[in-house]
Design an enzyme around this catalytic site. Sequence first.
Site, short mmCIF file in Angstrom:
data_model
loop_
_atom_site.label_atom_id
_atom_site.label_comp_id
_atom_site.label_asym_id
_atom_site.label_seq_id
_atom_site.Cartn_x
_atom_site.Cartn_y
_atom_site.Cartn_z
N HIS A 129 0.93 -1.42 0.13
CA HIS A 129 -0.01 0.14 0.42
C HIS A 129 0.63 1.20 0.19
CE1 HIS A 129 0.67 0.65 4.52
NE2 HIS A 129 0.97 -0.98 4.53
N CYS A 145 3.00 -5.06 7.02
CA CYS A 145 2.56 -4.56 5.99
C CYS A 145 3.97 -3.55 4.82
CB CYS A 145 1.71 -3.39 5.44
SG CYS A 145 0.06 -3.95 5.23
#
Length: 170
Positions: A129, A145
Site C-alpha cells: 500500500h 505490510c
Amino acid sequence: MSLRIAVALAATFGAYLLITTEAQARPDLVDFQGNYSPGTIVVKTNERHLYLVLDPSHAVRYPVGVGKAGKQWAGVTRIDGKYRNPAWSPPAEVKHDKPSIPDVIPGGSPRNPMGVAAMTLAGGQYAIHGTNVPNSVGGFVSYGCIRMLNADISDLYQRVSVGTTVVVSR
C-alpha cells in the site's frame, strides 16, 4: 525578518520538499537475476526494495518500508484485491498496541495509513500500500505490510492485476 515570516517561509519550503520528493518518486529500471516469471513481484525485506520482474534480466525497483523487528514474514502469496483510497480498520494487534486508534479511518484521510491505494495479499492481513508518511519508506516500520510512496503504489497498481504472484524474502 520577523519570526512569523521566517516560520511561514520554513513551512512553505518544507511543504515544497515534501511535494517535490513525492512528485519525483520514480521506479528504477535495474538488472535483476532470479528464477521468477515476468510480472512477479519480489520483495527483498532486508534490502527494503520491491521488484516487479520484467524479464529474466530486468526489473522495476521501488523503495519500500517493511515489517519492523518481530513483524517480518516471508513466503509466496498473490494479490487478491486492488483498492483506490481504501478505508482502513486496524487489525487486532495494532488496536491492542494503540488502543486509541479509531476503529475505521476513512479513505482519503491524511491519517489513513493506506495512502492512495492498496493491494491486499491472500492468506493474511497484509497489503502492499501507499503511505501518507513518505519518510517511513525505506525503514523497518510496519506490522508486516509493504509500504510504498503514493506515486510508486500508483505506478505499480497500474502495472499488475489481481492474481499477481508476490514473493517476500528476507
